[in-house]
Design an enzyme around this catalytic site. Structure first.
Site, PDB file in Angstrom:
ATOM      1  NE  ARG B 255      15.360  37.579  48.790  1.00  0.00           N
ATOM      2  CZ  ARG B 255      15.443  38.467  49.999  1.00  0.00           C
ATOM      3  NH1 ARG B 255      14.345  38.956  50.261  1.00  0.00           N
ATOM      4  NH2 ARG B 255      16.623  38.842  50.127  1.00  0.00           N
ATOM      5  CG  HIS B 259      16.303  34.596  52.496  1.00  0.00           C
ATOM      6  ND1 HIS B 259      16.988  34.203  51.586  1.00  0.00           N
ATOM      7  CD2 HIS B 259      16.546  33.706  53.541  1.00  0.00           C
ATOM      8  CE1 HIS B 259      17.712  33.359  51.822  1.00  0.00           C
ATOM      9  NE2 HIS B 259      17.335  32.911  52.950  1.00  0.00           N
ATOM     10  CE1 TYR B 268      16.956  42.540  52.538  1.00  0.00           C
ATOM     11  CE2 TYR B 268      16.796  41.851  54.794  1.00  0.00           C
ATOM     12  CZ  TYR B 268      16.513  41.607  53.493  1.00  0.00           C
ATOM     13  OH  TYR B 268      15.889  40.575  53.178  1.00  0.00           O
TER      14      TYR B 268
HETATM   15  C1  LIG Z   1      26.936  27.760  53.647  1.00  0.00           C
HETATM   16  C2  LIG Z   1      25.771  28.300  53.956  1.00  0.00           C
HETATM   17  N1  LIG Z   1      26.042  29.704  54.498  1.00  0.00           N
HETATM   18  C3  LIG Z   1      24.958  30.313  55.230  1.00  0.00           C
HETATM   19  C4  LIG Z   1      23.696  30.314  54.701  1.00  0.00           C
HETATM   20  C5  LIG Z   1      22.499  31.015  55.203  1.00  0.00           C
HETATM   21  N2  LIG Z   1      21.744  31.369  53.937  1.00  0.00           N
HETATM   22  C6  LIG Z   1      20.827  30.619  53.602  1.00  0.00           C
HETATM   23  S1  LIG Z   1      20.538  31.483  52.236  1.00  0.00           S
HETATM   24  C7  LIG Z   1      21.553  32.799  52.256  1.00  0.00           C
HETATM   25  C8  LIG Z   1      21.616  33.682  51.011  1.00  0.00           C
HETATM   26  C9  LIG Z   1      21.857  33.149  49.700  1.00  0.00           C
HETATM   27  O1  LIG Z   1      21.652  34.107  48.714  1.00  0.00           O
HETATM   28  P1  LIG Z   1      21.702  33.506  47.131  1.00  0.00           P
HETATM   29  O2  LIG Z   1      22.804  32.770  46.860  1.00  0.00           O
HETATM   30  O3  LIG Z   1      21.709  34.975  46.584  1.00  0.00           O
HETATM   31  O4  LIG Z   1      20.390  32.982  47.095  1.00  0.00           O
HETATM   32  P2  LIG Z   1      18.956  33.439  47.281  1.00  0.00           P
HETATM   33  O5  LIG Z   1      18.466  33.112  48.716  1.00  0.00           O
HETATM   34  O6  LIG Z   1      18.748  35.055  47.144  1.00  0.00           O
HETATM   35  O7  LIG Z   1      17.868  32.425  46.435  1.00  0.00           O
HETATM   36  C10 LIG Z   1      22.360  32.612  53.354  1.00  0.00           C
HETATM   37  C11 LIG Z   1      23.359  33.425  53.713  1.00  0.00           C
HETATM   38  C12 LIG Z   1      23.502  28.700  53.993  1.00  0.00           C
HETATM   39  N3  LIG Z   1      22.200  28.437  53.787  1.00  0.00           N
HETATM   40  N4  LIG Z   1      24.733  27.882  53.519  1.00  0.00           N
END
Ligand SMILES: Cc1ncc(C[n+]2csc(CCOP(=O)(O)OP(=O)(O)O)c2C)c(N)n1
Ligand SMILES: [Mg+2]
Lengths: 325, 360
Positions: B255, B259, B268
């Site tokens: 990425r 985020h 971080y």
């Molecule tokens: C159940 C849940 N917990 C927390 C969040 C908050 N949150 C949004 S995205 C994220 C990280 C997701 O990481 P990843 O699966 O690696 O996907 P990326 O965003 O890197 O594409 C978090 C913790 C959420 N959306 N859903």
């Protein structure tokens, strides 16, 4: 006294509790290095290290389950759920386990756990970054549910929550995390559970609210004062345990009640308040109770402002109650 | 009872995976440029307050476009919130996506969701949710349904490295293994789940390795290589349609942006790490290939970026002029028909709106 915002007060409260008691630790998603997505745990990782400020994998059920295990073993974990909307993967651990451990073990296994979570609308978060689902949890026997609306209460209630031997869901009004600041007493100043706060005194009508609905409720009371209605605003602060005495005392004085929350109306916490008033203050009521709430729809994105209760809607309801008797 | 039960469980005769047709490459590149341009534009629009929020995909274009390119238009997509590249390959018009980002009356979702959480039944692109992972088990159910109906399609679900820790990752992969569902689990390992690095998410050496325990193959691909992604997805699709069940694909990407627009990655991660991956920018990689093969000239490329930028700016101008959603739609789609309670609330709402006590 120190002037702090709500999120700063929570941050101070966590740091104070961790300094005072080595059994207190923090865990959750992005709470460590990043300091929390709302910065509520800012600086804690630096001061207390990764063993006490734990960045967990992305699993709410893991966070709550692990917190329960830590508590069973004698620690006092403070878990963060990043948004209340993301608590549902942990619903089973909360409802089936956390809330029932003490009871089902005949008192052998209490769960000294605090779950903190930002809740509510007002940040253009749409369906999944806006919910006020306090009613599910207030409905669950064995959970305490706390919602501060001022920096002083945030710090004082958090200290009480962390000291409480029972599980506490500590809901933080993210909409006013930074918008509301105020004087916070220094040191370990606890605010007891089960004591509502009179946010504004009045004699003609009571507005019951909590969390992010306090500012519009107070604003509505100011507007009403200009037209001769002196409204009292009662900030419930803890939904469980509820300060029933304060609720009844206020309505016995004013004879009129408007209940405000941003959660949907149907089976919302306001329904419980209205039932208590109907059961125990019926003969003090001069007019039917009104509720000003979110609508019975999911929380919308573009129409957020239309969905959330505002001062105008509260005034409108209050006038209708006054006009009715 | 299911049609697939009649199918031979034998895999098809092994043959070399087909590569991306050379003729398609310029189109693939164009889709990737469009995704990048929209990304850059939307980050700016968010800063200007013209859209409320945005989730960028920079660095993940080859993985998304390569994957989508390998699918049939009948296949169902169960996306997370970062799959702009997939939506564009599916043919979702830019203006329609921008309407969603604004939440105006042109938005198919009626302004209900945050930007990036779109979905278009017409394009077999299921509306996204924020809670991570929920789409994974749903994709498995849809695949089981398609097979039961005898339809020759696969479902593809997209999720990130962090989401492999979610409840539904486990539930979905387990179901898919047990029921041999024709599903492709397309995991974009972009190395970060907000501030949590990949190695703090799981001790598993790769994410693909997790498939083994569920009884089906997991493969790792270089997600900056559009060819590798395409081949892996084609293979997985063939396997699924042959009745051999699901595949987990881990596309290793990065990425490059935050985020979301609420995030500050400098808190971080290091510039050095970012730079290392910027050097592997999937767009630069494909461009280099096309320049080398003669399929693209520097002049073509400059013109492509310029026209794409112009088109996106024009589409946004048109989206910005589209009227806001009608406030009364708040009460639609809670159920197929409004309940009496909702009808009463709608009336109450309409009256308050008329009096100016509610300002949308
Ligand atoms: C159940 C849940 N917990 C927390 C969040 C908050 N949150 C949004 S995205 C994220 C990280 C997701 O990481 P990843 O699966 O690696 O996907 P990326 O965003 O890197 O594409 C978090 C913790 C959420 N959306 N859903
Ligand atoms: Mg990720």
């Amino acid at each position: 006294m120190t002037e702090l915002t709500i999120v700063q007060a929570i941050n101070r409260g966590l740091a104070d509790a961790m300094r005072a008691d080595p059994d207190v630790l923090v865990l959750g998603e992005d709470v460590g290095v990043n300091g929390g997505v709302f910065r509520a745990t800012e600086g804690l990782f630096k001061e207390f290290g990764g063993d006490r400020v734990i960045d967990t994998p992305l699993s709410e059920t893991g966070i709550v389950g692990a917190a329960i295990g830590m508590a069973l073993y004698g620690l006092k974990p403070v878990a963060e759920i990043q948004f209340l909307d993301f608590i549902y993967p942990a619903f089973d651990q909360i409802v089936s386990e956390l809330a029932k451990f003490r009871y089902r073990s005949g008192g052998q296994y209490p769960c000294h756990v605090v779950i903190r979570s930002p809740y509510g609308g007002g940040i253009k978060g749409g369906l999944y970054h806006s919910q006020s689902s306090e009613a599910y949890f207030a409905h669950t026997a064995g959970l305490k549910v706390v919602i501060p609306s001022t920096p002083a209460d945030a710090k004082g209630l958090l200290a009480t929550a962390i000291a409480d031997p029972d599980p506490v869901l500590f809901l933080e009004p993210k909409r006013i995390y930074r918008a509301v600041s105020g004087e916070v007493p220094d040191g370990d100043q606890r605010v007891p559970f089960g004591e509502a706060r009179i946010a504004r005194e009045g004699a003609d009508l009571t507005i019951f609210a909590y969390g992010a609905m306090i500012p519009p409720s107070v604003q509505a009371a100011e507007t009403l004062a200009a037209s001769g209605t002196n409204a009292e605003v009662v900030d419930l602060r803890t939904l469980v345990p509820l300060d029933e005495k304060a609720v009844l005392a206020s309505v016995e004085k004013t004879g009129r009640a408007v209940i405000v929350h941003e959660a949907p109306r149907f089976c919302g916490f306001g329904a419980e308040l209205a039932a208590i008033l109907a059961e125990k203050a019926f003969f003090s009521l001069k007019a039917p109770i009104q509720r000003v709430t979110g609508y019975d729809t999911p929380f919308p994105y573009a129409l957020e402002n239309a969905y959330l209760p505002n001062a105008e809607r509260i005034v409108h309801a209050a006038k209708a109650v006054v006009a009715a008797g | 009872m299911g049609k697939a039960a009649d199918k031979s469980p034998e895999p098809p005769a092994p043959e070399a995976s087909p590569d991306l047709p050379a003729d398609d490459l310029p189109k693939v590149y164009r889709a990737m440029v469009l995704a990048r341009v929209m990304d850059e534009r939307c980050l700016t629009l968010q800063r200007q307050g013209r859209i409320g929020f945005y989730v960028p995909l920079q660095g993940q274009e080859a993985a998304q476009v390569g994957c989508a390119w390998a699918l049939d238009s009948e296949d169902w997509i169960f996306p997370a919130y970062r799959e702009l590249g997939v939506a564009l390959v599916r043919g979702v018009p830019v203006k329609l996506l921008l309407d969603q980002f604004i939440g105006n009356s042109g938005d198919v979702l009626k302004g209900r969701q945050m930007p990036n959480h779109y979905g278009y039944r017409e394009f077999r692109f299921v509306t996204a949710s924020s809670p991570v992972g929920t789409q994974i088990s749903q994709a498995v159910g849809a695949a089981m349904a398609a097979r039961w109906k005898g339809e020759e399609i696969v479902t593809v679900t997209f999720f990130g490295d962090g989401t492999t820790s979610s409840n539904d990752f486990h539930a979905g992969l387990n179901f898919a293994g047990v029921f041999k569902a024709p599903t492709i689990f397309f995991c974009q390992n972009n190395q970060w789940a907000i501030s949590l690095p990949r190695e703090r998410q799981t001790r598993s050496e790769t994410l693909a390795a997790k498939a083994v325990a569920y009884g089906f193959p997991g493969v790792v691909v270089d997600g900056t290589d559009v060819h590798a992604v395409y081949r892996a997805v084609r293979d997985a699709r063939d396997r699924a349609l042959a009745g051999d069940g699901p595949t987990l694909i881990e596309a290793q990407v990065y990425r490059l942006g935050p985020h979301s627009t609420s995030d500050d990655p400098r808190r971080y991660r290091t510039d050095a790490e970012l730079q290392k991956w910027k050097d592997k920018d999937p767009l630069a990689r494909l461009k280099h290939e096309l320049l080398t093969s003669g399929a693209l000239t520097e002049a073509d490329d400059a013109a492509l970026w310029e026209t794409t930028r112009k088109d996106v700016v024009a589409a946004f101008a048109s989206a910005e002029e589209t009227s806001p959603v009608d406030p009364l739609t708040l009460f639609d789609d809670v159920f197929a028909q409004r309940t009496p309670q909702l009808e009463a609330q709608r009336e109450e709402f309409a009256a308050l709106l008329k009096e100016g006590l509610i300002k949308p």
